[in-house]
Scaffold this motif. Structure first.
Motif, short mmCIF file in Angstrom:
data_model
loop_
_atom_site.label_atom_id
_atom_site.label_comp_id
_atom_site.label_asym_id
_atom_site.label_seq_id
_atom_site.Cartn_x
_atom_site.Cartn_y
_atom_site.Cartn_z
N ALA A 118 0.83 -1.21 0.00
CA ALA A 118 0.00 0.00 0.00
C ALA A 118 0.86 1.26 0.00
O ALA A 118 0.53 2.26 -0.65
N THR A 119 2.01 1.21 0.71
CA THR A 119 2.88 2.38 0.73
C THR A 119 3.52 2.62 -0.63
O THR A 119 3.78 3.76 -1.01
N LEU A 120 3.79 1.54 -1.38
CA LEU A 120 4.31 1.70 -2.74
C LEU A 120 3.30 2.47 -3.58
O LEU A 120 3.66 3.42 -4.28
N LEU A 121 2.06 2.05 -3.52
CA LEU A 121 1.03 2.70 -4.33
C LEU A 121 0.76 4.13 -3.86
O LEU A 121 0.41 4.99 -4.68
N TYR A 122 0.94 4.37 -2.56
CA TYR A 122 0.67 5.72 -2.03
C TYR A 122 1.81 6.69 -2.36
O TYR A 122 1.58 7.80 -2.83
N PRO A 174 2.47 6.85 -6.80
CA PRO A 174 1.21 6.63 -7.53
C PRO A 174 1.41 6.49 -9.03
O PRO A 174 0.57 5.89 -9.71
N THR A 175 2.51 7.03 -9.56
CA THR A 175 2.74 6.93 -11.01
C THR A 175 3.06 5.50 -11.44
O THR A 175 3.06 5.21 -12.63
N ALA A 179 7.67 7.30 -12.32
CA ALA A 179 8.47 8.51 -12.49
C ALA A 179 8.69 9.19 -11.15
O ALA A 179 9.64 9.93 -10.97
N THR A 180 7.79 8.96 -10.20
CA THR A 180 7.92 9.52 -8.86
C THR A 180 8.67 8.54 -7.98
O THR A 180 8.19 7.43 -7.73
N PHE A 198 0.25 -2.96 -15.82
CA PHE A 198 1.27 -3.96 -15.46
C PHE A 198 1.04 -4.53 -14.07
O PHE A 198 1.03 -5.75 -13.88
N VAL A 199 0.86 -3.67 -13.07
CA VAL A 199 0.68 -4.14 -11.70
C VAL A 199 -0.61 -4.95 -11.55
O VAL A 199 -0.58 -6.04 -10.96
#
Length: 424
Positions: A63-67, A70-71, A79-80, A299-300
């Motif tokens: 969840a922290t990866l996605l937060y 977010p790109t 990119a972020t 992809f994810v």
């Protein structure tokens, strides 16, 4: 219709976990720590609660990866850069997961709840963790959305499949001197920690240059000077090859000792490469471009759907093991994947555009629908199996049995065994 036939339910009471751990690190360092750690848990806490708590740590990491990035789920694709400190939390979360995964069995023996339900629950959580860790690790290695990540998932799932296949045929879980649950996880913890200090671009450093070998002509002549992240992937391939040989040796030995054919189990390996080929066929479709899904926000979701399909497949394998049923050759979720892969490759197969995935928007809808269907299918499988096991054994998934209940359960198991012997 349930997943456990009526005649196989009695085998649940006969199941007993058997395991071998050859890891020196586990024996001399980790096991004393785990033995102490389990004593911190009250005996009223169910083993499956500990297992689920460990998986929750991994879900928080994801969840922290996605937060923070977010790109990664957008068209820009990572990119972020997530803040470097987040990788330390990933390392901590994964270490906690490993620790909880190791002590749930100890808690089961402390509380008298060791049995097939814990085996199923543990393997189910491990299967989910495998896919999520591949996505997280490849992000930490700065591989991101790439064919390297696809190869990493295929290799990681192959290791898991081998372990489950080996346990099915030998009757015990075998962890060698280097195994995924022990050394493999600690290696990933190390990767997260290094990335926390250096950032992801560190892993792009040419490996030979980093180790000072780029001036040695004999080495540079045969070994390409690729990034450290690709060197890690190569190491993973070597470990996979070693595990393939070791797993088959254990199966071969067990079958010879049982006076059974040692080569037939090899046929049970076929379902895995079939599923991998289906997914790669889908990913490499010529529609739009051969890396359209990989280079997009899909992809994810695609990787997660693949992981859920795999979890369903190996879940049925371990269920067949604990209930002594025939090996499950076919998985119903393959049908959907085959439809998706064939449809995406209509241009390659018959020279016309796909019926369903004929536009980027349609591809997006179809893959997200695939993720949803696979999620609910796996959730349904887990729920049904838990209900069937708990109803038959008279136990609860997240509640510790009272002493009287344990005695009744054991007496029932003895009666089943006597009845079985009489029938024999």
């Amino acid at each position: 219709m349930g997943y456990i036939p009526e005649h196989a339910l009695a085998n649940l009471r006969k199941y007993a976990y058997k395991g071998v751990d050859k890891s020196l690190l586990s024996k001399h360092v980790l096991n004393p720590f785990w033995t102490w750690l389990v004593t911190l848990w009250p005996t009223w806490v169910a083993p499956n609660t500990i297992t689920l708590s460990g998986l929750t740590m991994v879900l928080i990491n994801f969840a922290t990866l996605l937060y923070f990035d977010p790109t990664y789920l957008s068209e820009k694709g990572g990119a972020t850069e997530p803040p470097q400190w987040i990788y330390f939390t990933w390392a901590a979360g994964l270490f906690i997961y490993q620790s909880f995964d190791a002590i749930d069995g100890k808690q089961a023996r402390r509380t008298g709840m060791a049995g097939p339900l814990g085996e199923m629950f543990d393997h189910g959580c491990d299967a989910i963790n495998t896919t999520l860790e591949v996505i997280l690790t490849c992000r930490a290695l700065n591989l991101g959305r790439s064919w390297w990540t696809v190869a990493s998932l295929a290799a990681s799932l192959a290791n898991f499949y081998l372990t489950t296949w080996e346990e099915y045929h030998t009757g015990q879980l075998y962890l060698g001197v280097f195994s995924g649950p022990v050394e493999g996880i600690l290696m990933i913890v190390g990767i997260y920690t290094v990335t926390g200090f250096t950032g992801t671009t560190f892993w792009d450093t040419p490996a030979l240059t980093f180790f000072g070998l780029d001036k040695v002509e004999l080495i540079t002549k045969y070994v390409p000077n690729r990034g450290l992240n690709e060197a890690v992937m190569a190491l993973g391939a070597v470990v996979l090859g070693f595990n393939i040989i070791t797993s088959y040796y254990n199966v071969f030995k067990a079958k010879v000792e049982a006076n059974e054919g040692p080569f037939r189990p090899l046929l049970h390996l076929l379902p895995f490469p079939i599923t991998v080929l289906i997914q790669i066929f889908w990913l490499s479709s010529p529609s739009f471009n051969r890396s359209f899904i990989i280079n997009s926000s899909l992809f994810v979701p695609f990787m997660c759907a693949w992981g859920l399909q795999f979890a369903h497949q190996v879940g049925r394998m371990i269920l067949a093991h604990v209930t002594k049923q025939p090996f499950p050759w076919f998985d119903s979720l393959w049908i959907w994947s085959i439809i998706g892969a064939v449809d995406a490759n209509m241009l390659r197969l018959i020279g016309r555009q796909p019926f369903i995935q004929h536009s980027p928007e349609n591809v997006k809808i179809f893959i997200h629908l695939t993720l949803a269907i696979f999620f609910f299918s796996y959730a349904s499988f887990c729920t049904q199996v838990i209900n069937e096991i708990t109803n038959y054994l008279g136990i609860a998934c997240f509640t510790v049995r009272k002493k009287d209940d344990i005695g009744n359960w054991r007496r029932a198991a003895s009666v089943d065994k006597i009845n079985t012997n009489k029938k024999a």
